[in-house]
Scaffold this motif. Sequence first.
Motif, PDB file in Angstrom:
ATOM      1  N   ASP A   1     -12.307  -1.256  -5.731  1.00 52.17           N
ATOM      2  CA  ASP A   1     -12.391  -0.016  -4.945  1.00 52.17           C
ATOM      3  C   ASP A   1     -13.715   0.063  -4.181  1.00 52.17           C
ATOM      4  N   TRP A   2     -14.815  -0.307  -4.810  1.00 50.81           N
ATOM      5  CA  TRP A   2     -16.126  -0.252  -4.160  1.00 50.81           C
ATOM      6  C   TRP A   2     -16.229  -1.284  -3.042  1.00 50.81           C
TER       7      TRP A   2
ATOM      8  N   SER B   1      -1.583  -5.285  -9.924  1.00 49.53           N
ATOM      9  CA  SER B   1      -1.762  -5.317  -8.474  1.00 49.53           C
ATOM     10  C   SER B   1      -1.130  -4.105  -7.799  1.00 49.53           C
ATOM     11  N   SER B   2      -0.035  -3.600  -8.331  1.00 50.69           N
ATOM     12  CA  SER B   2       0.583  -2.397  -7.759  1.00 50.69           C
ATOM     13  C   SER B   2      -0.351  -1.202  -7.898  1.00 50.69           C
ATOM     14  N   LEU B   3      -0.943  -1.061  -9.076  1.00 50.66           N
ATOM     15  CA  LEU B   3      -1.872   0.048  -9.299  1.00 50.66           C
ATOM     16  C   LEU B   3      -3.109  -0.101  -8.416  1.00 50.66           C
ATOM     17  N   ALA B   4      -3.584  -1.330  -8.264  1.00 48.96           N
ATOM     18  CA  ALA B   4      -4.767  -1.571  -7.437  1.00 48.96           C
ATOM     19  C   ALA B   4      -4.485  -1.296  -5.962  1.00 48.96           C
ATOM     20  N   ALA B   5      -3.322  -1.731  -5.480  1.00 47.33           N
ATOM     21  CA  ALA B   5      -2.972  -1.492  -4.076  1.00 47.33           C
ATOM     22  C   ALA B   5      -2.830   0.005  -3.804  1.00 47.33           C
ATOM     23  N   ALA B   6      -2.259   0.745  -4.749  1.00 50.12           N
ATOM     24  CA  ALA B   6      -2.152   2.196  -4.580  1.00 50.12           C
ATOM     25  C   ALA B   6      -3.540   2.840  -4.549  1.00 50.12           C
ATOM     26  N   ALA B   7      -4.466   2.323  -5.350  1.00 51.63           N
ATOM     27  CA  ALA B   7      -5.837   2.843  -5.330  1.00 51.63           C
ATOM     28  C   ALA B   7      -6.492   2.574  -3.967  1.00 51.63           C
ATOM     29  N   LEU B   8      -6.225   1.416  -3.380  1.00 48.49           N
ATOM     30  CA  LEU B   8      -6.758   1.124  -2.041  1.00 48.49           C
ATOM     31  C   LEU B   8      -6.151   2.064  -1.007  1.00 48.49           C
TER      32      LEU B   8
END
Length: 164
Positions: free
Chosen positions: A78-79, A109-116
């Motif tokens: 995220d940073w 990766s799904s959770l990370a992409a949603a965070a982006l």
Amino acid sequence: MPQTDDPHACPAPVAPPGSRGIDEILAAARVRLDRLDPERAHLAYRGGALLVDIRPAAQRAAHGTVPGSLVIERNVLDWRFDPRCPARLPQAVGYDLRVMVICQEGYTSSLAAAALQDLGLRHATDVVGGFVAWRLAGLPVLGPTPPQPTSTPAPPVTAGRAPS
């Protein structure tokens, strides 16, 4: 307290109001994403999209990597991609960046992409099935180095003889 047939079973804790389980969180994340199968992700990568591997070093060492992917472990993703953050990557210059996140099996990766996407990167998505599916699709990978077969040592000179 609910009764169970298993005398050793512990009752499930009561979830706080408004909380969601991980299955619900994952489903909500995936509804927002235009997830790519490995072949479509490979085409997008060849067309200039960033492929970001968020797996820990131990997983990459054990299973291999996609050549040219950008390695950014999940704990700092995220940073590194927030265009407003001083710790951002040089590539994170705007919100139209095409980012595809890959993990081992396509869950994190799904959770990370949603965070982006929450950061404003509206084109962020992930690879369905993760690195496992990428490899199974026959797409380019590096490593891991397969274990070398060990040579079978010659039998001892006394093999097959009766002890004296």
